[in-house]
Design an enzyme around this catalytic site. Structure first.
Site, PDB file in Angstrom:
ATOM      1  N   GLU A 162       1.325 -15.519 -20.233  1.00  0.00           N
ATOM      2  CA  GLU A 162       1.117 -14.051 -20.014  1.00  0.00           C
ATOM      3  C   GLU A 162       0.215 -13.517 -21.232  1.00  0.00           C
ATOM      4  OE1 GLU A 162       3.052 -14.414 -17.216  1.00  0.00           O
ATOM      5  OE2 GLU A 162       2.411 -12.642 -17.439  1.00  0.00           O
ATOM      6  N   ASP A 171     -35.210 -10.550 -15.385  1.00  0.00           N
ATOM      7  CA  ASP A 171     -35.904  -9.427 -15.212  1.00  0.00           C
ATOM      8  C   ASP A 171     -35.309  -8.320 -14.619  1.00  0.00           C
ATOM      9  OD1 ASP A 171     -39.023 -11.346 -15.278  1.00  0.00           O
ATOM     10  OD2 ASP A 171     -37.533 -11.071 -16.561  1.00  0.00           O
ATOM     11  N   PRO A 185      -7.928  -8.884 -19.367  1.00  0.00           N
ATOM     12  CA  PRO A 185      -8.279  -8.035 -18.604  1.00  0.00           C
ATOM     13  C   PRO A 185      -8.332  -6.617 -19.521  1.00  0.00           C
ATOM     14  CG  PRO A 185      -6.668  -9.086 -17.438  1.00  0.00           C
ATOM     15  CD  PRO A 185      -6.884  -9.587 -18.875  1.00  0.00           C
ATOM     16  N   ARG A 240     -28.300 -18.411 -20.662  1.00  0.00           N
ATOM     17  CA  ARG A 240     -29.457 -18.191 -19.946  1.00  0.00           C
ATOM     18  C   ARG A 240     -30.432 -17.538 -20.608  1.00  0.00           C
ATOM     19  NH1 ARG A 240     -29.482 -18.549 -14.381  1.00  0.00           N
ATOM     20  NH2 ARG A 240     -30.603 -16.917 -14.281  1.00  0.00           N
TER      21      ARG A 240
END
Ligand SMILES: NC(=O)c1ccc(NC2CCCC2)nc1
Length: 250
Positions: free
Chosen positions: A120, A173, A93, A158
């Site tokens: 952690e 696109d 994070p 991808r």
């Protein structure tokens, strides 16, 4: 053959990656040799009876950290396969938020090592010594870095030439030019009394292209105006957006 893209994943739960690398778009990319994924489990680098992979935090406090030696041994094993100049990414994070631009940048890197934290997290000195980039897939806390690693690999894969057929690149696109995707429709023509927009049945491909672009612009303006702020709209995009807003004011 296009040089294959390699991911080395350091994880205490390598089995999580089997379904991911055997199914769907990623499964095909692996089968066709465009993508390869190797896992490196710190637990395989333990030597004590209990195969310990966690350790207590200095300064006390709740929870444990990943034990340093098994983790760094797993990172070194990954580098011995991917090469010393593999890009090393730690999912957390505290990382740089991942967006399509970041995915495109990572798509140009052939050898990437992904470190999946558990407990952690990991010792800060391991990050300073081994990690090139800390990456976050969003502002929320997960139990491990494995799902973020799969999200990153899916988005990057991808963009590897040949992984997607031409048909699926429509989604790429819209995000590539920074807009949200337009609405999509398929059979039946009328669903619970709701018809498919006439233009899509018209066969007029230029009108359909403009309608879809307008829809993407309007959706982006309505749902994610922040994305528009970073976009230099083309003359056509600006005209279509103005046209739509004029319609709204009538
Ligand atoms: N938003 C994210 O990309 C993300 C990454 C890792 C994580 N948890 C990991 C990090 C250290 C121990 C568990 N949570 C969230």
């Amino acid at each position: 053959m296009t040089p294959e893209k390699w991911f080395g994943v350091v994880s205490l739960f390598p089995d999580m990656f089997a379904p991911f690398t055997q199914q769907g778009v990623i499964g095909r990319a692996v089968k066709s040799g465009k993508l390869s994924v190797d896992t490196f489990n710190p637990r395989d680098f333990t030597h004590d009876r209990h195969r310990t992979v966690d350790d207590r935090p200095y300064g006390g406090g709740p929870g444990m950290l990943m034990m340093v030696k098994p983790l760094t041994d797993a990172i070194h094993a990954a580098k011995s396969i991917g090469g010393e100049n593999s890009k090393v990414i730690y999912l957390s994070p505290q990382g740089k938020p991942l967006d399509q631009a970041g995915v495109q940048r990572l798509a140009n890197i052939d050898r990437t090592i992904l470190i999946c934290g558990r407990y952690e997290g990991i010792d800060e000195r391991v990050i300073e010594r081994h990690v090139d980039e800390e990456v976050s897939i969003g502002d929320y806390v997960l139990s491990g870095g494995e799902l973020p690693a799969m999200v990153l690999m899916d988005a990057v894969a991808r963009l590897v030439p040949g992984v997607l057929g031409h048909k699926a690149s429509a989604v790429e696109d819209s995000f590539t030019d920074g807009l949200l995707d337009c609405p999509h429709y398929t059979r039946p023509e009328v669903l619970d009394g709701q018809k498919v927009p006439e233009v899509l049945l018209s066969g007029d491909h230029e009108k359909i292209r403009q309608w879809r672009l307008m829809q993407s612009l309007v959706r982006t303006k309505q749902r994610r105006p922040d994305l528009l702020n970073h976009l230099a709209l083309t003359e056509e995009q600006q005209r279509l957006l103005d046209q739509y807003q004029a319609l709204l004011r009538q």
